[in-house]
Design an enzyme around this catalytic site. Structure first.
Site, PDB file in Angstrom:
ATOM      1  N   TRP A 136       0.874  -1.186   0.000  1.00 39.69           N
ATOM      2  CA  TRP A 136       0.000   0.000   0.000  1.00 39.69           C
ATOM      3  C   TRP A 136       0.905   1.228   0.000  1.00 39.69           C
ATOM      4  O   TRP A 136       1.640   1.467   0.956  1.00 39.69           O
ATOM      5  CB  TRP A 136      -0.920   0.025   1.222  1.00 39.69           C
ATOM      6  CG  TRP A 136      -1.790   1.266   1.222  1.00 39.69           C
ATOM      7  CD1 TRP A 136      -1.412   2.546   1.519  1.00 39.69           C
ATOM      8  CD2 TRP A 136      -3.175   1.351   0.876  1.00 39.69           C
ATOM      9  NE1 TRP A 136      -2.464   3.411   1.385  1.00 39.69           N
ATOM     10  CE2 TRP A 136      -3.562   2.711   0.986  1.00 39.69           C
ATOM     11  CE3 TRP A 136      -4.125   0.418   0.483  1.00 39.69           C
ATOM     12  CZ2 TRP A 136      -4.849   3.155   0.723  1.00 39.69           C
ATOM     13  CZ3 TRP A 136      -5.409   0.854   0.227  1.00 39.69           C
ATOM     14  CH2 TRP A 136      -5.765   2.199   0.349  1.00 39.69           C
ATOM     15  N   GLU A 209       7.826  -1.015   1.815  1.00 41.57           N
ATOM     16  CA  GLU A 209       7.843  -0.637   3.230  1.00 41.57           C
ATOM     17  C   GLU A 209       8.727  -1.627   3.980  1.00 41.57           C
ATOM     18  O   GLU A 209       8.652  -2.834   3.729  1.00 41.57           O
ATOM     19  CB  GLU A 209       6.444  -0.716   3.828  1.00 41.57           C
ATOM     20  CG  GLU A 209       5.410   0.198   3.223  1.00 41.57           C
ATOM     21  CD  GLU A 209       4.020  -0.142   3.739  1.00 41.57           C
ATOM     22  OE1 GLU A 209       3.597   0.458   4.745  1.00 41.57           O
ATOM     23  OE2 GLU A 209       3.367  -1.019   3.143  1.00 41.57           O
ATOM     24  N   ASP A 242       9.494   3.335   1.727  1.00 37.08           N
ATOM     25  CA  ASP A 242       8.324   4.074   2.196  1.00 37.08           C
ATOM     26  C   ASP A 242       8.222   3.850   3.702  1.00 37.08           C
ATOM     27  O   ASP A 242       7.789   2.794   4.157  1.00 37.08           O
ATOM     28  CB  ASP A 242       7.081   3.544   1.455  1.00 37.08           C
ATOM     29  CG  ASP A 242       5.780   4.176   1.925  1.00 37.08           C
ATOM     30  OD1 ASP A 242       5.794   4.942   2.906  1.00 37.08           O
ATOM     31  OD2 ASP A 242       4.732   3.885   1.311  1.00 37.08           O
ATOM     32  N   GLN A 245       4.828   4.833   8.073  1.00 32.98           N
ATOM     33  CA  GLN A 245       4.387   4.402   9.396  1.00 32.98           C
ATOM     34  C   GLN A 245       5.526   3.938  10.286  1.00 32.98           C
ATOM     35  O   GLN A 245       5.373   3.866  11.504  1.00 32.98           O
ATOM     36  CB  GLN A 245       3.349   3.288   9.254  1.00 32.98           C
ATOM     37  CG  GLN A 245       2.101   3.752   8.530  1.00 32.98           C
ATOM     38  CD  GLN A 245       0.994   2.722   8.540  1.00 32.98           C
ATOM     39  OE1 GLN A 245       0.812   1.997   9.517  1.00 32.98           O
ATOM     40  NE2 GLN A 245       0.235   2.645   7.460  1.00 32.98           N
ATOM     41  N   LYS A 271       2.856  10.559   7.496  1.00 32.97           N
ATOM     42  CA  LYS A 271       2.174  10.237   8.749  1.00 32.97           C
ATOM     43  C   LYS A 271       2.878  10.708  10.018  1.00 32.97           C
ATOM     44  O   LYS A 271       2.534  11.711  10.616  1.00 32.97           O
ATOM     45  CB  LYS A 271       1.909   8.733   8.818  1.00 32.97           C
ATOM     46  CG  LYS A 271       0.864   8.237   7.818  1.00 32.97           C
ATOM     47  CD  LYS A 271       0.582   6.773   8.023  1.00 32.97           C
ATOM     48  CE  LYS A 271      -0.402   6.199   7.010  1.00 32.97           C
ATOM     49  NZ  LYS A 271      -1.756   6.721   7.149  1.00 32.97           N
ATOM     50  N   ARG A 405      -3.895  -4.051  13.418  1.00 35.36           N
ATOM     51  CA  ARG A 405      -2.721  -3.179  13.411  1.00 35.36           C
ATOM     52  C   ARG A 405      -2.757  -2.383  14.714  1.00 35.36           C
ATOM     53  O   ARG A 405      -3.647  -1.566  14.920  1.00 35.36           O
ATOM     54  CB  ARG A 405      -2.758  -2.229  12.223  1.00 35.36           C
ATOM     55  CG  ARG A 405      -2.431  -2.874  10.920  1.00 35.36           C
ATOM     56  CD  ARG A 405      -2.292  -1.846   9.817  1.00 35.36           C
ATOM     57  NE  ARG A 405      -3.552  -1.217   9.487  1.00 35.36           N
ATOM     58  CZ  ARG A 405      -3.692  -0.265   8.566  1.00 35.36           C
ATOM     59  NH1 ARG A 405      -2.631   0.186   7.932  1.00 35.36           N
ATOM     60  NH2 ARG A 405      -4.865   0.246   8.292  1.00 35.36           N
TER      61      ARG A 405
END
Length: 437
Positions: A136, A209, A242, A245, A271, A405
């Site tokens: 994502w 990620e 990425d 998060q 974020k 999560r």
């Protein structure tokens, strides 16, 4: 009032989540680890808003910065610069290993990934992009084309030259060693054999990620990231990480890639950088930035280099440094993990607990032997948690059970983590018997 609110919401708002509807609570305010509803309920947030509010909601230092900066300088013509922007760029570069020292400040994760992919294509003169099959990276064109976990059907062709490779999921391995463990080396070789068979020899970048979040909180095995980088570089591409998060202390280190000793060619942050406000960054080397500039790199947006959110970003760095929140995240992460593992011992529907620091995944299954997905159970536990005062986020993907999560604020207390664990334990005890023989 509430009846009018929901009728207005249902009548006038575009629904933007294909998998679910809005949480049926009117949120009135938020403070620290909690949000408060209009009818007086207090909900513990176990996902830091959208996995963003790493300092909790309405952190006093952030509030003070917003009030001060909004009163003096909030937005500028995109060709103008202000002190908060240059200061944040300097400090981000100082927090990163060489040669990452050139910074572009934007708004969202999708936008930063869009810019990174655009830069990689321009610098390499190529167009092919590799990402994980459970990735994502955002909802804008290039980012969405590199996103495979959901949202691909019904929108017409994706950008040409996008390729998915298998996600190295240790809990559900597709390539295995004699011991039954994931054989990620064999999997990675297979992935690039398939890519090479389809590629026209034009790899621009691979974007991944370090811990896939929407993909089910899947941590890359130690050694994988370095091997992936080598595969990408051998084919003339750039490695984009990425860290929307995982960046800025959430995993117990300032950046998740530090565990592997791998420095990306381009890093994207979002974020956590704005602690809940729309702030993102692309960070790369002087060499890549110079080539991009020489070739006319264009990413001139309305809110590039905005001073208000840049000032907030500086405050976020202040708090992370002063309160040593990397160490705090490592400590609280161990505490949370221990509590979740104790819950797994009491509830056989918990198949796996995984993650790093304060980004943890808890996967529910119908039974541990078959690891059969338990999507309906995940949704039911989510609903029961909300009734009991805990807001949880569950990822539901094909062939994967409900995965919670869990990403509390880095400023959380032990008592708040205990409260969340207690409510989750209670919800599982209430709901799980209805879904097991």
């Amino acid at each position: 009032m509430a009846d009018s609110f929901w009728s207005d919401a249902d009548r006038h708002l575009v629904r933007y989540s294909g998998a679910g509807s809005f949480v049926r609570e009117i949120i009135d305010r938020a403070e620290g680890s909690f949000v408060f509803t209009a009818d007086g309920r207090r909900l513990l947030e176990f996902t830091s808003g959208q996995m963003s509010a790493i300092l909790g909601h309405s952190h006093p230092a952030v509030v003070a910065t917003i009030q001060r900066q909004a009163a003096t300088l909030d937005h500028l013509f995109s060709g103008m610069l202000s002190r908060p922007v240059v200061e944040l760029a300097r400090r981000l570069a100082g927090s990163l290993p060489a040669p990452l020292e050139k910074v572009l400040l934007l708004t969202t994760g999708a936008e930063s990934n869009e810019a990174a992919i655009r830069m990689a294509k321009l610098v390499t003169g190529r167009h092919e992009i590799i990402s994980f099959a459970r990735s994502w990276h955002g909802m804008t064109q290039a980012a969405a084309s590199a996103t495979y976990s959901s949202g691909r059907k019904g929108y017409g062709p994706a950008a040409p030259g996008n390729f998915a490779i298998p996600t190295p999921n240790a809990y559900r391995p597709d390539f295995t060693l004699p011991s039954g463990e994931l054989d990620w080396r064999h999997q990675l070789e297979f992935a690039f054999e398939l890519f090479d068979a389809q590629s026209v020899g034009s790899l621009a970048a691979c974007i991944v990620e370090p811990i896939l979040s929407s993909g089910g909180v899947i941590d890359l095995p130690p050694g994988y990231l370095a091997a992936l980088r080598d595969k990408v570089h051998e084919r003339g591409g750039l490695l984009i990480l990425d860290e929307a998060q995982t960046g800025l202390c959430r995993t117990g280190e300032w950046y998740a890639f530090q565990r592997d000793g791998v420095v990306p060619d381009i890093l994207t942050l979002s974020k956590t950088l704005g602690a809940g406000l729309p702030l993102a960054a692309v960070v790369t080397s002087p060499e890549i930035e110079h080539t991009a500039h020489e070739r006319g790199f264009l990413f001139f947006t309305t809110h590039v280099s905005d001073p208000l959110v840049a000032a907030v970003g500086n405050t976020v760095l202040d708090v992370l440094e002063a309160d040593r929140l990397d160490e705090q995240a490592a400590h609280l992460g161990s505490y949370l993990r221990k509590g979740l593992e104790e819950i797994s011992q009491r509830h056989p529907v918990v198949g796996d607990v995984r993650g790093r620091g304060l980004l943890v995944g808890l996967e529910l299954v119908s039974d541990r032997e078959s690891k059969r997905p338990a999507d309906a159970l995940g949704a039911a536990v989510t609903g029961r948690c909300l009734e009991l005062g805990l807001h949880m986020n569950v990822v539901q993907l094909p062939t994967m059970g409900g995965v919670f999560r869990i990403a509390p604020a880095l400023t959380s207390s032990h008592a708040e983590l205990d409260l969340g664990l207690e409510i989750l334990d209670h919800a599982l005890a209430d709901v799980a018997p209805r879904f097991t023989p």
